[in-house]
Scaffold this active site. Structure first.
Site, PDB file in Angstrom:
ATOM      1  N   ASN A   1     -19.415  57.237  64.271  1.00 41.19           N
ATOM      2  CA  ASN A   1     -19.851  56.170  65.194  1.00 41.19           C
ATOM      3  C   ASN A   1     -18.806  55.084  65.336  1.00 41.19           C
ATOM      4  O   ASN A   1     -18.631  54.492  66.382  1.00 41.19           O
ATOM      5  CB  ASN A   1     -21.133  55.508  64.660  1.00 41.19           C
ATOM      6  CG  ASN A   1     -22.289  56.490  64.716  1.00 41.19           C
ATOM      7  OD1 ASN A   1     -22.232  57.458  65.477  1.00 41.19           O
ATOM      8  ND2 ASN A   1     -23.299  56.236  63.902  1.00 41.19           N
TER       9      ASN A   1
ATOM     10  N   ASP B   1     -23.620  55.892  49.171  1.00 35.60           N
ATOM     11  CA  ASP B   1     -23.558  56.990  50.153  1.00 35.60           C
ATOM     12  C   ASP B   1     -22.898  58.228  49.543  1.00 35.60           C
ATOM     13  O   ASP B   1     -22.127  58.929  50.199  1.00 35.60           O
ATOM     14  CB  ASP B   1     -22.789  56.536  51.403  1.00 35.60           C
ATOM     15  CG  ASP B   1     -23.091  57.407  52.615  1.00 35.60           C
ATOM     16  OD1 ASP B   1     -23.977  58.284  52.502  1.00 35.60           O
ATOM     17  OD2 ASP B   1     -22.445  57.219  53.655  1.00 35.60           O
TER      18      ASP B   1
ATOM     19  N   LEU C   1      -8.776  64.094  62.419  1.00 35.62           N
ATOM     20  CA  LEU C   1      -9.382  64.748  61.252  1.00 35.62           C
ATOM     21  C   LEU C   1     -10.900  64.787  61.387  1.00 35.62           C
ATOM     22  O   LEU C   1     -11.570  65.631  60.806  1.00 35.62           O
ATOM     23  CB  LEU C   1      -9.004  64.002  59.973  1.00 35.62           C
ATOM     24  CG  LEU C   1      -7.514  63.980  59.616  1.00 35.62           C
ATOM     25  CD1 LEU C   1      -7.243  62.977  58.514  1.00 35.62           C
ATOM     26  CD2 LEU C   1      -7.064  65.362  59.180  1.00 35.62           C
TER      27      LEU C   1
ATOM     28  N   GLY D   1     -15.581  55.304  65.215  1.00 33.99           N
ATOM     29  CA  GLY D   1     -14.353  55.688  65.917  1.00 33.99           C
ATOM     30  C   GLY D   1     -13.875  57.016  65.391  1.00 33.99           C
ATOM     31  O   GLY D   1     -14.672  57.934  65.196  1.00 33.99           O
ATOM     32  N   SER D   2     -12.580  57.113  65.123  1.00 36.54           N
ATOM     33  CA  SER D   2     -12.073  58.426  64.674  1.00 36.54           C
ATOM     34  C   SER D   2     -11.187  58.292  63.435  1.00 36.54           C
ATOM     35  O   SER D   2     -10.758  57.188  63.083  1.00 36.54           O
ATOM     36  CB  SER D   2     -11.268  59.067  65.796  1.00 36.54           C
ATOM     37  OG  SER D   2     -10.139  58.261  66.058  1.00 36.54           O
ATOM     38  N   VAL D   3     -10.941  59.438  62.790  1.00 42.90           N
ATOM     39  CA  VAL D   3     -10.012  59.463  61.655  1.00 42.90           C
ATOM     40  C   VAL D   3      -8.839  60.345  62.077  1.00 42.90           C
ATOM     41  O   VAL D   3      -9.030  61.502  62.479  1.00 42.90           O
ATOM     42  CB  VAL D   3     -10.676  60.006  60.373  1.00 42.90           C
ATOM     43  CG1 VAL D   3      -9.668  60.038  59.228  1.00 42.90           C
ATOM     44  CG2 VAL D   3     -11.876  59.173  59.981  1.00 42.90           C
TER      45      VAL D   3
HETATM   46  O1  ACK Z   1     -15.433  66.165  56.687  1.00 40.69           O
HETATM   47  P1  ACK Z   1     -14.110  65.889  57.261  1.00 40.69           P
HETATM   48  O2  ACK Z   1     -13.213  66.978  57.567  1.00 40.69           O
HETATM   49  O3  ACK Z   1     -13.372  64.789  56.395  1.00 40.69           O
HETATM   50  O4  ACK Z   1     -14.358  64.952  58.526  1.00 40.69           O
HETATM   51  C1  ACK Z   1     -14.461  63.634  58.113  1.00 40.69           C
HETATM   52  C2  ACK Z   1     -13.890  62.690  59.129  1.00 40.69           C
HETATM   53  O5  ACK Z   1     -12.629  62.273  58.661  1.00 40.69           O
HETATM   54  C3  ACK Z   1     -14.768  61.465  59.406  1.00 40.69           C
HETATM   55  O6  ACK Z   1     -15.003  60.775  58.221  1.00 40.69           O
HETATM   56  C4  ACK Z   1     -12.286  62.961  57.503  1.00 40.69           C
HETATM   57  N1  ACK Z   1     -11.660  62.033  56.548  1.00 40.69           N
HETATM   58  C5  ACK Z   1     -12.099  60.806  56.207  1.00 40.69           C
HETATM   59  N2  ACK Z   1     -11.280  60.273  55.287  1.00 40.69           N
HETATM   60  C6  ACK Z   1     -10.311  61.176  55.044  1.00 40.69           C
HETATM   61  C7  ACK Z   1      -9.189  61.206  54.167  1.00 40.69           C
HETATM   62  N3  ACK Z   1      -8.908  60.175  53.378  1.00 40.69           N
HETATM   63  N4  ACK Z   1      -8.424  62.303  54.169  1.00 40.69           N
HETATM   64  C8  ACK Z   1      -8.733  63.354  54.963  1.00 40.69           C
HETATM   65  N5  ACK Z   1      -9.779  63.374  55.811  1.00 40.69           N
HETATM   66  C9  ACK Z   1     -10.556  62.304  55.854  1.00 40.69           C
HETATM   67  C10 ACK Z   1     -13.573  63.504  56.924  1.00 40.69           C
END
Ligand code: ACK
Length: 610
Positions: free
Chosen positions: A342, A455, A338, A344-346
């Site tokens: 820094n 933030d 997603l 790691g990844s989501v």
């Molecule tokens: O802006 P985005 O598409 O939404 O890219 C960032 C990325 O992970 C790094 O933070 C996505 N992300 C973070 N938490 C969630 C969540 N709970 N559901 C969906 N996307 C998420 C975030």
């Protein structure tokens, strides 16, 4: 629709003309002394009562179809307050300019009108029964969704009323009214063959009279072109108080024999959005069902329809199993990334709970990360674990396996800034207000719990769909001790300076009030459809800019009311800045006032008044 005059000290609510005159007499009767009251005939309208030359003058103020307010023949204004302000500068046809408000005496609250209480009750009951919500979640749903639910109610509320008999013939209506006793005022309402046309059948002197109820072009209902109403149930309630041209007023309803149980008090309407059905419909990220049970584009998915409105642990059986650490076996980590940072990844994933599987976003700590990063992630997890609000991304738990993983609710619509910049021309400004109102609800919750986010930015507001926002990223957040009102950072760090209030940068002092400042910057990002704040400036230059008393300009499409609120959020001294409770009320009032207008009507307004 919540009353846009409710907060005015000279608003008396639903009082009679003679009571208004009594108050003005007590107020001294000087020229230009005025008060505002609710108008019973014109729904959503008011009456302005003014004294001049020791006489009373009463001016009805109508709420126009585009949501503005005007005295007959006068200019339109966006609210009753603005209207009064206008007439205080210029009589413009009134007996004299408004000079002095005749404020309510201490302790006297505005008198609630019959429609206020019915409407509020119906919205509450509709939400409670449709989504089976209680307590705080119910309250939050009412606050964030009242305008949407009112729209649903407006079109369908009468269907559940005992007096509504659906599509029956005139002969059937007569037979139902003539059966049993026939007191004056016994009535029913039925649908006629022509679409959008209804008939009221009323007994008087043992005879049944039939009146046609028509709808004008704007969709307002009236009995033979009499007083116009937004909804059929409002029309019926009004005719219970005044005959308004009928031979008699409505008194006793003939219950519809086809209705399973008689509904004595206003109950939620029969709507295809029954809880089970609604929860199961699949949805797009724009917040509309692809085929919303035959409702076309009208069938907007409300936040309460989504699976992440309530915590997955709101089910007591799931709650029994709730633990901070999740079993790896119950977690499926998908390949789809997603996003990355820094840390790691989501990644996208699924978490298998006792009774259901839920979509999750998994923040995975990069391998080889230092202990400090692991500690930070655990701190974030522990903090998020204490939060439970529909407008905050909930944490499901952490999982310690091939890496340390933070498992969160999935918000598949992505971040607010990316969404808005990619959909500039498709998202109307009232949609932005709606989402920012939801952010305010989430932040007000954090403020009440004494948590500081640190933030808040559009990148950290995630969307479940186009009409549902949640606050995320609690990596910098702090829970304050009960008696602390701020957090003092020991050192500065990699900080989002452009979102930070002066006291954060100058004194490392963080509080809910500094979050309010960030909320103002987030508002600016949202209303400029994803632009970067203080574009040409470097972070440190921003503080000089602010110290000089300068602030970012109003984004082109931003309503002046919203820019005013941003500026309030950017009050230099934190002591003088509004808190989230105030910010939420302010944006809610504005949101409700514009939610009354449809998008087409807003466009019309721009044409007519710009
Ligand atoms: O802006 P985005 O598409 O939404 O890219 C960032 C990325 O992970 C790094 O933070 C996505 N992300 C973070 N938490 C969630 C969540 N709970 N559901 C969906 N996307 C998420 C975030």
């Amino acid at each position: 629709m919540p009353n846009p005059a409710a907060h005015l000290p000279f608003y008396y609510g639903s009082i009679s003309r003679s009571d208004a005159e009594e108050h003005l007499k007590l107020g001294g009767m000087m020229d230009g002394l005025f008060l505002l009251r609710q108008c019973l005939r014109n729904l959503g309208g008011y009456v302005l009562s003014v004294t001049h030359n020791l006489r009373f003058h009463h001016y009805p103020i109508e709420r126009l179809m585009n949501g503005t307010f005007a005295i007959a023949g006068g200019k339109a204004h966006c609210g009753p307050e603005e209207l009064c302000e206008f007439y205080s500068k210029d009589a413009d046809g009134l007996c004299c300019p408004l000079k002095r408000p005749c404020n309510r005496p201490g302790g006297l609250e505005p008198q609630p009108g019959i429609f206020d209480s019915i409407r509020e009750n119906m919205v509450r009951e509709y939400i409670r029964q449709t989504w089976q919500l209680e307590g705080d979640t119910l309250k939050q749903a009412i606050i964030s969704q009242a305008p949407q639910v009112e729209k649903l109610l407006a079109t369908t509320a009468h269907e559940k009323m005992p007096w509504y008999h659906g599509s029956i013939t005139r002969a059937q209506a007569e037979s139902r009214l003539y059966s049993g006793s026939q007191p004056d005022g016994k009535f029913l309402l039925r649908e006629k063959k022509e679409k959008g046309s209804y008939a009221l059948s009323l007994v008087y002197g043992k005879t049944v009279y039939h009146y046609r109820i028509g709808q004008d072009k704007a969709g307002k209902y009236s009995v033979e072109d009499g007083t116009k109403f937004d909804t059929l149930w409002q029309l019926v309630e009004y005719l219970k108080l005044k005959p308004d041209g009928l031979i008699y007023y409505l008194r006793e309803s003939t219950p519809n024999p086809d209705m399973p149980t008689e509904t004595a008090t206003p109950a939620p309407p029969a709507h295809p959005s029954a809880f089970a059905q609604r929860r199961l419909v699949s949805q797009n990220s724009d917040g509309y069902t692809p085929d919303p049970i035959g409702r076309g584009k009208k069938g907007r998915i409300l936040p309460m329809d989504t699976s992440c409105y309530e915590s997955p642990y709101s089910d007591p059986e799931e709650l029994k199993e709730k633990k901070l650490f999740l079993k790896r076996n119950n977690l499926i980590v998908e390949d789809m990334e997603l996003g990355a940072g820094n840390f790691g990844s989501v990644r996208k994933g699924v978490y298998k709970m006792k009774k259901k599987h839920i979509d999750v976003a998994i923040k995975i700590l990069k391998s080889g990360n230092e202990k400090a990063e692991r500690d930070d992630m655990m701190k974030e997890a522990q903090l998020m674990h204490q939060l439970d609000n529909p407008h905050i991304v909930r944490m499901i738990g952490v999982c310690e396996a091939e890496a340390l993983m933070l498992v969160m609710e999935m918000a598949s619509g992505g971040s607010l800034n990316k969404f808005l910049s990619s959909k500039k021309d498709e998202v109307p400004v009232n949609n932005v207000v709606e989402l920012m109102h939801q952010v305010a609800i989430g932040m007000k919750y954090l403020e009440e719990k004494n948590f500081v986010h640190r933030d808040l930015a559009a990148r950290n507001v995630l969307l479940v769909n186009q009409h549902y926002a949640k606050i995320s990223d609690f990596g910098l957040s702090k829970a304050l001790a009960a008696d602390d009102s701020y957090y003092l950072a020991k050192t500065t760090g990699k900080w989002p300076l452009k979102w930070y209030a002066p006291e954060c940068i100058l004194f490392r002092k963080f509080s809910s009030k500094s979050d309010v400042w960030s909320y103002g910057v987030t508002m600016w990002e949202a209303f400029s459809y994803g632009q970067k704040p203080y574009k040409k400036m470097k972070g440190p230059e921003v503080i000089t800019f602010l110290e000089e008393g300068k602030r970012m300009d109003c984004p082109p499409k931003c309503p002046p009311e919203m820019y005013k609120l941003m500026q309030q959020c950017w009050t230099f001294k934190w002591e003088d800045r509004p808190d989230f409770s105030t910010v939420e009320t302010l944006i809610r009032t504005y949101y409700y006032s514009i939610a009354a207008r449809t998008e087409e009507r807003q466009e019309e307004k721009v044409k007519n008044y710009s």
